[in-house]
Design an enzyme around this catalytic site. Structure first.
Site, PDB file in Angstrom:
ATOM      1  CB  SER A   1      -0.955   0.025   1.202  1.00 41.79           C
ATOM      2  OG  SER A   1      -0.394   0.712   2.291  1.00 41.79           O
ATOM      3  CB  VAL A   2      -0.112   4.728  -0.966  1.00 39.98           C
ATOM      4  CG1 VAL A   2      -1.294   4.971  -0.027  1.00 39.98           C
ATOM      5  CG2 VAL A   2       0.595   6.039  -1.283  1.00 39.98           C
ATOM      6  CE  LYS A   3      -3.239   5.510   4.340  1.00 40.32           C
ATOM      7  NZ  LYS A   3      -3.508   6.916   4.648  1.00 40.32           N
ATOM      8  CG  ASP A   4       4.443  -0.062   2.659  1.00 41.76           C
ATOM      9  OD1 ASP A   4       3.608  -0.283   3.554  1.00 41.76           O
ATOM     10  OD2 ASP A   4       4.827  -0.920   1.850  1.00 41.76           O
TER      11      ASP A   4
ATOM     12  CB  ALA B   1       4.264   3.699   7.778  1.00 46.99           C
TER      13      ALA B   1
END
Length: 451
Positions: free
Chosen positions: A42-45, A48
């Site tokens: 996901s883009v959230k890597d 994060a």
């Protein structure tokens, strides 16, 4: 030799992929930034790891500490990768509307998962916002990430995602379309692209039940717009500090049903197996098509992988239960095609208590009554209620003593309109003769679900 020192070094540089079939009605060139290629899918890597590294740099996160975050699942996965590599403990607080796959994946990578109810106010002590904050005050040497207001979120996309899109399109991008949740992606990418070219348009995808669109257009935070919704990863009932409304040119809202349908379409028509917010982004893209001109380049970002939603949007039963499957229902047979195999009935000589127990067991509101010759009567909740008012010992009576007339029976080819007209105050259901010796039942609930 060419290799990464650890998994975190593989984050970013995700591909742009041209969409061909699902966007055939759009004249512009539509390119998808497919963020599922990140190691956490996901883009959230991106944000994060950026949030962790910034917290390490200024001392908020100390060696051996515990990372605590409220997450819809994807940020938690990115944080889990960082925690593994850097040696931290992770507690993810997640709402119960998120898919079971997301919860299982977080636990698989070593995170402790706390599940909270969705349908509560943000300041309710049970909400995943409140629980996250509380745990960070109770657990020693812990750091509450707060992705909504942590501006390292936006900075990650300003430093990474925006420059990637600009380089990959050789500066020819005209529109950027993305779902808005915490706001970091749209604000970071939007800021970078507008600095490069002020004429680039930034479009946010919102969902019904969220406050973003109206707030952007009117400046009013309307609490009447807040209600539960199914779509994951976009929309909010708060205004995160990461959402920079000045950068956003406009929003469009997408329904839960359309988001789910287009999530499946994306996989089947383009071979791009992405998550729920990607479906919302595609449908939003189509709703915005009047803003795109021939020869322009539109980049739409797909947040996460379809593997997170196998038990939901990619499950026919889940879709059917919510009325999300696109079905051409015209006849009684169409309506009962996916009904339970056996019709639930009660016999004339059984006690009313047995009928009530059967209604509870199968979660139904009406029962056909049968005897040795066939359908002899019917029972429904209103009949039982009225009988109970007259006789408190109702449960010990035989069903035949209080049953109503039998439900009417129709052939399987009977039109949906005709079936609908037969259901009224006196007649709560219709039986369908499948002409193979079996019957099914149609109720008001079935008609409404088919709308």
């Amino acid at each position: 030799m060419n290799y990464a020192e650890n998994i975190l070094q593989t984050i970013g540089n995700t591909p742009l992929v041209k969409l061909n079939t699902i966007t055939r009605d759009i004249d512009a060139l539509v390119l998808a930034k497919v963020e599922t290629f990140n190691p956490g899918n996901s883009v959230k890597d991106r944000m994060a790891v950026k949030m962790v590294e910034d917290a390490e740099a200024d001392g908020r996160l100390k060696p051996g500490g515990t990372i605590i975050e409220g997450t819809s699942g994807n940020t938690g996965m990115g944080l889990a990768l960082a925690a593994i590599v850097k040696g931290y403990k992770l507690i993810c607080v997640i709402s119960d509307k998120q898919s079971q796959e997301k919860i299982d994946i977080l636990r698989a990578v070593g995170a402790e998962v706390v599940v909270c109810p969705t349908n509560v106010e943000p300041d309710d002590p049970r909400s995943y916002y409140s629980v996250s904050k509380r745990l960070s005050t109770e657990i020693p040497n812990s750091w509450y990430v707060n992705q909504y207001d942590n501006l390292s979120n936006t900075l990650a996309h300003y430093e990474q995602t925006g420059p990637e899109i600009w380089e990959q399109t050789e500066g020819k991008v005209d529109h950027f379309v993305v779902g808005v949740g915490t706001g970091g992606t749209i604000s970071g990418v939007g800021k970078f692209l507008k600095e490069k070219n002020p004429n680039v348009k930034i479009w946010g995808i919102d969902t019904y039940g969220s406050v973003f669109k109206k707030y952007h257009e009117t400046g009013e935070f309307d609490e009447n717009e807040i209600y539960p919704y199914i779509t994951e990863g976009i929309g909010e009932d708060i205004l995160p500090e990461n959402v920079d409304f000045k950068i956003i040119d406009g929003f469009t809202k997408v329904t839960d049903k359309d988001a789910a349908i287009y999530t499946r379409k994306l996989a089947r028509e383009e071979g791009v197996f992405c998550g729920n917010s990607a479906g919302a982004a595609v449908k939003g893209l189509l709703q915005l098509k009047e803003h795109f001109k021939p020869g322009e380049v539109v980049v739409v970002l797909f947040h996460d992988s379809g593997t997170r939603y196998v038990g939901k949007m990619f499950n026919d039963d889940w879709m059917r239960d919510r009325g999300f499957l696109e079905q051409d229902i015209k006849t009684a047979s169409d309506l009962v095609a996916h009904a339970e195999k056996d019709l639930i009935t009660v016999r004339t000589e059984e006690l009313v208590a047995h009928a009530i127990e059967r209604m509870k067991q199968y979660d139904i509101s009406q029962l056909p009554v049968v005897d040795t010759e066939g359908f002899a009567g019917s029972l429904d909740e209103s009949t039982l209620f009225k009988a109970y008012i007259d006789n408190k010992d109702l449960a010990h009576l035989a069903v035949r003593e209080i049953m109503q007339s039998p439900f009417p029976i129709v052939k399987k080819g009977t039109s949906l309109d005709e079936v609908s007209r037969m259901i009224n105050r006196e007649n709560k259901a219709v039986l369908v003769d499948l002409e193979d010796g079996s019957y099914r039942i149609i109720t008001k609930h079935d008609i409404i679900s088919a709308i």
